[in-house]
Scaffold this active site. Structure first.
Site, PDB file in Angstrom:
ATOM      1  N   SER A 113       5.668  13.253 -12.818  1.00 41.46           N
ATOM      2  CA  SER A 113       6.344  12.000 -12.893  1.00 41.46           C
ATOM      3  C   SER A 113       5.736  11.312 -14.117  1.00 41.46           C
ATOM      4  CB  SER A 113       5.805  11.258 -11.764  1.00 41.46           C
ATOM      5  OG  SER A 113       5.974   9.785 -11.820  1.00 41.46           O
ATOM      6  N   TYR A 169      -1.142   9.359  -5.754  1.00 41.51           N
ATOM      7  CA  TYR A 169       0.083   9.729  -6.387  1.00 41.51           C
ATOM      8  C   TYR A 169      -0.105  10.056  -7.845  1.00 41.51           C
ATOM      9  CZ  TYR A 169       5.107  10.106  -7.666  1.00 41.51           C
ATOM     10  OH  TYR A 169       6.554  10.737  -7.901  1.00 41.51           O
TER      11      TYR A 169
HETATM   12  N1  LIG Z   1      12.297   9.130  -7.398  1.00 38.37           N
HETATM   13  C1  LIG Z   1      11.593   8.656  -8.524  1.00 38.37           C
HETATM   14  O1  LIG Z   1      11.595   7.911  -9.257  1.00 38.37           O
HETATM   15  C2  LIG Z   1      10.654   9.745  -9.073  1.00 38.37           C
HETATM   16  C3  LIG Z   1      10.080   9.630 -10.205  1.00 38.37           C
HETATM   17  C4  LIG Z   1       9.337  10.575 -10.782  1.00 38.37           C
HETATM   18  C5  LIG Z   1       8.983  11.907 -10.062  1.00 38.37           C
HETATM   19  N2  LIG Z   1       9.627  11.885  -8.635  1.00 38.37           N
HETATM   20  C6  LIG Z   1       9.355  13.220  -8.196  1.00 38.37           C
HETATM   21  O2  LIG Z   1      10.674  13.667  -7.695  1.00 38.37           O
HETATM   22  C7  LIG Z   1      10.380  14.705  -6.562  1.00 38.37           C
HETATM   23  C8  LIG Z   1      11.668  14.372  -5.879  1.00 38.37           C
HETATM   24  O3  LIG Z   1      11.578  13.088  -5.069  1.00 38.37           O
HETATM   25  P1  LIG Z   1      12.757  12.405  -4.848  1.00 38.37           P
HETATM   26  O4  LIG Z   1      12.602  11.192  -5.890  1.00 38.37           O
HETATM   27  O5  LIG Z   1      13.949  13.063  -4.799  1.00 38.37           O
HETATM   28  O6  LIG Z   1      12.483  11.539  -3.274  1.00 38.37           O
HETATM   29  P2  LIG Z   1      13.275  11.984  -1.922  1.00 38.37           P
HETATM   30  O7  LIG Z   1      12.236  11.171  -1.143  1.00 38.37           O
HETATM   31  O8  LIG Z   1      14.615  11.437  -2.118  1.00 38.37           O
HETATM   32  O9  LIG Z   1      13.154  13.443  -1.930  1.00 38.37           O
HETATM   33  C9  LIG Z   1      11.739  14.167  -1.649  1.00 38.37           C
HETATM   34  C10 LIG Z   1      12.058  15.347  -0.766  1.00 38.37           C
HETATM   35  O10 LIG Z   1      10.856  15.673  -0.373  1.00 38.37           O
HETATM   36  C11 LIG Z   1      10.760  16.157   1.057  1.00 38.37           C
HETATM   37  N3  LIG Z   1       9.476  16.238   1.642  1.00 38.37           N
HETATM   38  C12 LIG Z   1       8.580  15.291   1.746  1.00 38.37           C
HETATM   39  N4  LIG Z   1       7.250  15.855   2.310  1.00 38.37           N
HETATM   40  C13 LIG Z   1       7.595  17.047   2.408  1.00 38.37           C
HETATM   41  C14 LIG Z   1       6.796  18.208   2.974  1.00 38.37           C
HETATM   42  N5  LIG Z   1       5.499  17.951   3.480  1.00 38.37           N
HETATM   43  N6  LIG Z   1       7.320  19.314   3.079  1.00 38.37           N
HETATM   44  C15 LIG Z   1       8.413  19.438   2.415  1.00 38.37           C
HETATM   45  N7  LIG Z   1       9.280  18.491   2.106  1.00 38.37           N
HETATM   46  C16 LIG Z   1       8.854  17.381   1.923  1.00 38.37           C
HETATM   47  C17 LIG Z   1      11.384  15.124   1.692  1.00 38.37           C
HETATM   48  O11 LIG Z   1      11.964  15.024   2.967  1.00 38.37           O
HETATM   49  C18 LIG Z   1      12.632  14.721   0.829  1.00 38.37           C
HETATM   50  O12 LIG Z   1      13.890  15.618   1.197  1.00 38.37           O
HETATM   51  C19 LIG Z   1       9.041  14.233  -6.170  1.00 38.37           C
HETATM   52  O13 LIG Z   1       7.937  14.963  -6.242  1.00 38.37           O
HETATM   53  C20 LIG Z   1       8.644  12.954  -6.712  1.00 38.37           C
HETATM   54  O14 LIG Z   1       7.434  12.658  -6.918  1.00 38.37           O
HETATM   55  C21 LIG Z   1      10.480  10.793  -8.474  1.00 38.37           C
END
Ligand SMILES: NC(=O)c1ccc[n+]([C@@H]2O[C@H](COP(=O)([O-])OP(=O)(O)OC[C@H]3O[C@@H](n4cnc5c(N)ncnc54)[C@H](O)[C@@H]3O)[C@@H](O)[C@H]2O)c1
Length: 278
Positions: free
Chosen positions: A141, A154
Site C-alpha cells: 500500500s 496496517y
Molecule cells: N482500497 C485501497 O484504497 C487500498 C490501498 C492500498 C492497498 N490496498 C490493499 O489492497 C488489497 C485488497 O483490498 P481491497 O481494497 O480490494 O479491499 P476489500 O475489502 O474490498 O477486499 C479485501 C478482501 O480480502 C478479504 N479478506 C479479509 N480478511 C480475510 C481473511 N482473513 N482471509 C481471507 N480473505 C480475507 C475480504 O473478505 C475481501 O474480499 C488489500 O491488501 C489492501 O490492503 C487497498
C-alpha cells in the site's frame, strides 16, 4: 509472461481489487483459483467469471490462519495441478492509536496482511518453482511507504510486505520465479467498510468518518488497479505504484524522508473540510 491458459491464485477475491483481478484475468484467458474468508462474495465472483465463460475454482480460506493457508494451497494444487501466478491480495485495516489498541486487533491485521502473505508464498513456492516460469504479486500500500497516525498496525504489515518481497525477489534470482510488490494509493473498494475502528484519537470521530474519507480520497477504480497489476505480471515488474496519489507520496517520502510527516499532518488537519458534506 503470456497469461493465456495459466493458473492464477488470487486471495481476497470476494471483493474490490481481488474480484476485479479475477474478472480481468479470466478475460485474459487464465484459469482462476480464488480464495477468501467471505464465502458468499467468493461464490458471486466465481458466478461473474462463469458468465464471461471463464473458469474459477473457489477455496474458502482465512489467510490469518496458517493451517488454513497450507490447506488452501493443497486444495488449489489438487484442483488445478499447476500454479503459475500467486497474488497475495487479501487485506484488512484497523484505525486505532498505538497506545490504545488491543494486541488482538494488531495481531488480526498482521496475521491476515503479513503472515497470510508469508504462509501463502511459502506454501505455493515449491509448486511455482516446479512450473519453470512463475510469478508472485504481494499487495502492499502507499501506507507501506509512509507512516500515518492511527494506522500503525496496517503500516507495519504493509512496510513488512515490501521488505519480504524485495528479499524474496533476490533469493529467487535464476529460479524462474519473480515477484512484484504493489503500492496502491486510494482505490475505491470496501476496505474501509470492512475494517475495524477502535480510536479515540480525535483525528476521526467514528467508522463512518473513515469510510467517508476513504471514498473521498480514492481516485482509482478497482478495475484500473487490476489492469495495472496484470501488466506488472506480464512484464514481471519488481515494483508498481498505482494511482497519482501513490506516485506523489512515493516522491514526497524520498525527497523529505522525515519531513513527509509534517506534510501528512498538514493534510490530516484538512480532514474536516473533506468530511463537511459526508
Ligand atoms: N482500497 C485501497 O484504497 C487500498 C490501498 C492500498 C492497498 N490496498 C490493499 O489492497 C488489497 C485488497 O483490498 P481491497 O481494497 O480490494 O479491499 P476489500 O475489502 O474490498 O477486499 C479485501 C478482501 O480480502 C478479504 N479478506 C479479509 N480478511 C480475510 C481473511 N482473513 N482471509 C481471507 N480473505 C480475507 C475480504 O473478505 C475481501 O474480499 C488489500 O491488501 C489492501 O490492503 C487497498
Amino acid at each position: 509472461m503470456d497469461l493465456k491458459h495459466k493458473t492464477v491464485v488470487v486471495t481476497g477475491a470476494a471483493s474490490g481489487i481481488g474480484r476485479a483481478l479475477g474478472l480481468k484475468l479470466a478475460e485474459a484467458g487464465c484459469r482462476l483459483a480464488l480464495g477468501d474468508i467471505d464465502v458468499k462474495g467468493l461464490a458471486e465472483t466465481a458466478d461473474m467469471i462463469t458468465k464471461i465463460n471463464g473458469h474459477a475454482s473457489i477455496h474458502p480460506v482465512d489467510t490469518g490462519n496458517r493451517d488454513q493457508v497450507y490447506a488452501f494451497a493443497e486444495s488449489v494444487i489438487g484442483h488445478h495441478g499447476n500454479v503459475h501466478v500467486l497474488v497475495n491480495n487479501a487485506g484488512v485495516t484497523l484505525t486505532a492509536l498505538i497506545a490504545e489498541m488491543e494486541d488482538a486487533d494488531f495481531e488480526w491485521v498482521m496475521n491476515i496482511n503479513f503472515w497470510g502473505m508469508v504462509h501463502a508464498t511459502r506454501a505455493f513456492l515449491p509448486k511455482l518453482k516446479s512450473t519453470g516460469k512463475a510469478h508472485i504479486v504481494n499487495v502492499s500500500s502507499v501506507f507501506g511507504l509512509c507512516g500515518i497516525p492511527t494506522q500503525a498496525a496496517y503500516n507495519s504489515s504493509k512496510f513488512a510486505i515490501r521488505g519480504f518481497t524485495e528479499s524474496l525477489n533476490q533469493e529467487l534470482k535464476g529460479s524462474g520465479v519473480s515477484a512484484t510488490v504493489v503500492f496502491p494509493g486510494g482505490i475505491l473498494t470496501n476496505i474501509a467498510k470492512n475494517g475495524r475502528f477502535k480510536s479515540n484519537s480525535g483525528l476521526v470521530r467514528d467508522k463512518s468518518d473513515v469510510v467517508a474519507l476513504h471514498e473521498k480520497l480514492s481516485f482509482t477504480s478497482a478495475d484500473t488497479a487490476a489492469k495495472r497489476i496484470i501488466k506488472a505480471i506480464q512484464k514481471q515488474e519488481k515494483r508498481v505504484l498505482i494511482g497519482f496519489d501513490a506516485h506523489l507520496f512515493d516522491i514526497i517520502q524520498r525527497v523529505f524522508p522525515s519531513g513527509y510527516q509534517t506534510i501528512l499532518n498538514l493534510l490530516i488537519s484538512k480532514r474536516d473540510h473533506l468530511l463537511k458534506n459526508k
